[in-house]
Design a protein around this motif. Structure first.
Motif, mmCIF file in Angstrom:
data_model
loop_
_atom_site.group_PDB
_atom_site.id
_atom_site.type_symbol
_atom_site.label_atom_id
_atom_site.label_comp_id
_atom_site.label_asym_id
_atom_site.label_seq_id
_atom_site.Cartn_x
_atom_site.Cartn_y
_atom_site.Cartn_z
ATOM 1 N N ARG A 7 0.464 -1.003 -0.018
ATOM 2 C CA ARG A 7 0.000 -0.342 0.047
ATOM 3 C C ARG A 7 0.711 1.257 0.554
ATOM 4 O O ARG A 7 1.847 0.909 0.700
ATOM 5 C CB ARG A 7 -1.031 -0.473 0.875
ATOM 6 C CG ARG A 7 -1.976 -1.214 1.122
ATOM 7 C CD ARG A 7 -2.857 -1.580 2.365
ATOM 8 N NE ARG A 7 -3.696 -0.305 2.289
ATOM 9 C CZ ARG A 7 -4.708 -0.094 2.248
ATOM 10 N NH1 ARG A 7 -5.311 -1.360 2.306
ATOM 11 N NH2 ARG A 7 -5.900 0.669 2.706
ATOM 12 N N THR A 8 0.461 1.794 -0.871
ATOM 13 C CA THR A 8 1.156 3.410 -1.003
ATOM 14 C C THR A 8 0.691 4.830 -0.294
ATOM 15 O O THR A 8 0.901 6.207 -0.791
ATOM 16 C CB THR A 8 1.716 3.732 -2.160
ATOM 17 O OG1 THR A 8 -0.037 4.118 -2.882
ATOM 18 C CG2 THR A 8 2.486 2.417 -2.423
ATOM 19 N N ASP A 56 10.582 1.912 8.880
ATOM 20 C CA ASP A 56 10.004 1.461 9.935
ATOM 21 C C ASP A 56 8.479 2.652 10.307
ATOM 22 O O ASP A 56 9.017 3.690 9.492
ATOM 23 C CB ASP A 56 11.188 2.065 11.481
ATOM 24 C CG ASP A 56 11.450 0.797 11.172
ATOM 25 O OD1 ASP A 56 11.229 -0.325 10.712
ATOM 26 O OD2 ASP A 56 12.409 1.048 12.313
ATOM 27 N N ALA A 57 7.869 2.185 10.141
ATOM 28 C CA ALA A 57 6.500 3.113 10.307
ATOM 29 C C ALA A 57 6.939 4.333 11.412
ATOM 30 O O ALA A 57 7.274 3.881 12.238
ATOM 31 C CB ALA A 57 5.283 2.444 11.279
ATOM 32 N N LEU A 77 -2.298 11.761 8.623
ATOM 33 C CA LEU A 77 -1.311 11.495 8.377
ATOM 34 C C LEU A 77 -1.271 10.009 9.163
ATOM 35 O O LEU A 77 -0.189 8.790 8.783
ATOM 36 C CB LEU A 77 -0.343 12.503 9.085
ATOM 37 C CG LEU A 77 0.390 12.889 8.921
ATOM 38 C CD1 LEU A 77 1.321 14.643 9.427
ATOM 39 C CD2 LEU A 77 1.504 13.299 7.064
ATOM 40 N N ARG A 78 -1.824 10.250 10.367
ATOM 41 C CA ARG A 78 -2.415 8.475 11.341
ATOM 42 C C ARG A 78 -2.301 7.902 10.578
ATOM 43 O O ARG A 78 -2.755 6.681 10.093
ATOM 44 C CB ARG A 78 -2.741 8.955 12.198
ATOM 45 C CG ARG A 78 -2.577 9.868 13.560
ATOM 46 C CD ARG A 78 -3.027 9.489 14.572
ATOM 47 N NE ARG A 78 -2.341 10.440 15.760
ATOM 48 C CZ ARG A 78 -3.049 11.284 16.918
ATOM 49 N NH1 ARG A 78 -3.477 11.518 16.196
ATOM 50 N NH2 ARG A 78 -1.925 11.745 17.856
ATOM 51 N N ALA A 79 -3.777 8.289 9.685
ATOM 52 C CA ALA A 79 -4.798 7.524 8.964
ATOM 53 C C ALA A 79 -4.011 6.752 8.025
ATOM 54 O O ALA A 79 -4.476 5.406 7.169
ATOM 55 C CB ALA A 79 -6.072 7.893 7.863
ATOM 56 N N PHE A 85 1.476 0.886 6.585
ATOM 57 C CA PHE A 85 2.489 0.199 7.594
ATOM 58 C C PHE A 85 1.523 -0.779 8.413
ATOM 59 O O PHE A 85 2.183 -1.952 8.269
ATOM 60 C CB PHE A 85 3.086 1.193 8.096
ATOM 61 C CG PHE A 85 3.811 2.206 7.554
ATOM 62 C CD1 PHE A 85 4.887 1.466 7.477
ATOM 63 C CD2 PHE A 85 3.636 3.569 7.676
ATOM 64 C CE1 PHE A 85 6.110 2.089 6.344
ATOM 65 C CE2 PHE A 85 4.688 4.792 7.070
ATOM 66 C CZ PHE A 85 5.667 3.712 6.550
ATOM 67 N N PHE A 86 0.206 -0.721 8.380
ATOM 68 C CA PHE A 86 -0.756 -2.231 8.680
ATOM 69 C C PHE A 86 -1.596 -2.486 8.182
ATOM 70 O O PHE A 86 -2.489 -3.235 8.658
ATOM 71 C CB PHE A 86 -1.081 -0.812 10.527
ATOM 72 C CG PHE A 86 0.553 -0.979 11.072
ATOM 73 C CD1 PHE A 86 1.156 -1.132 11.333
ATOM 74 C CD2 PHE A 86 0.486 0.462 11.240
ATOM 75 C CE1 PHE A 86 2.327 -0.828 12.384
ATOM 76 C CE2 PHE A 86 1.671 1.319 12.035
ATOM 77 C CZ PHE A 86 2.116 0.577 12.927
ATOM 78 N N GLY A 87 -2.139 -1.721 7.187
ATOM 79 C CA GLY A 87 -3.174 -2.482 6.760
ATOM 80 C C GLY A 87 -4.183 -2.117 6.986
ATOM 81 O O GLY A 87 -5.215 -2.483 6.881
ATOM 82 N N LEU A 88 -4.156 -1.014 7.738
ATOM 83 C CA LEU A 88 -5.807 -0.437 8.392
ATOM 84 C C LEU A 88 -6.131 0.762 7.595
ATOM 85 O O LEU A 88 -5.631 1.816 7.072
ATOM 86 C CB LEU A 88 -5.357 0.343 10.117
ATOM 87 C CG LEU A 88 -5.213 -0.801 10.698
ATOM 88 C CD1 LEU A 88 -4.197 -0.242 11.806
ATOM 89 C CD2 LEU A 88 -5.429 -1.899 11.348
ATOM 90 N N ASP A 89 -7.553 1.056 6.755
ATOM 91 C CA ASP A 89 -8.838 1.572 5.719
ATOM 92 C C ASP A 89 -9.331 2.341 7.092
ATOM 93 O O ASP A 89 -10.620 2.186 7.341
ATOM 94 C CB ASP A 89 -9.180 0.981 5.488
ATOM 95 C CG ASP A 89 -8.776 1.803 4.037
ATOM 96 O OD1 ASP A 89 -9.122 3.017 4.214
ATOM 97 O OD2 ASP A 89 -10.222 1.147 2.810
#
Length: 146
Positions: A7-8, A56-57, A77-79, A85-89
């Motif tokens: 993911r980018t 690193d994240a 930025l957090r989202a 980095f964590f695959g959370l959407d």
């Protein structure tokens, strides 16, 4: 997603914002300092992020440094970091309120640059559009999920 399936979101957000600002990575390094802790986003890390190299994240103080330098809201930025980095959407989370085409994110990203008058004018435009939509759709149909 990139060729490797990564993911980018974070990478794209930083790269696009830097291009919008017309600044170099060295300029961004100088600007990206967390006012509270003094943590700084280093040139090498920024370069790796933009070029899709493994990093690193970012920790919270680094995100605050990026917020200061890129003028992107911390929540955005957090989202983006969570997605990359964590695959959370966050856009699909129950508390997420973002448009699929990212236009709402763009508006929010630039809100910090607006004067109070600019924000008020934008809010008035949104209200006018909502009233027009309600008139077109008839009573009780003013809201839309799109």
């Amino acid at each position: 997603m990139t060729e490797q399936g990564q993911r980018t979101e974070f990478r794209d957000l930083l790269r696009q914002r830097r291009a919008d600002l017309g600044l170099s990575l060295r300029d961004m390094e100088a600007r990206c300092v967390d006012p509270g802790s003094g943590a700084q986003a280093k040139f090498g890390w920024l370069s790796k992020v933009e070029n899709g190299k493994p990093v690193d994240a970012p920790k919270e103080e680094l995100l605050r440094a990026l917020e200061a330098g890129y003028r992107i809201p911390l929540d955005e930025l957090r989202a983006a970091a969570a997605a990359q980095f964590f695959g959370l959407d966050a856009a699909n989370a129950s508390s997420g309120v973002w448009s699929d085409d990212r236009t709402l994110r763009i508006i929010v990203a630039h809100a910090g640059e607006m004067t109070e008058e600019d924000r008020q004018e934008l809010a008035e435009i949104a209200e006018v559009m909502a009233r027009r939509r309600a008139q077109r759709n008839g009573p009780g149909q003013g809201k839309s999920d799109d």
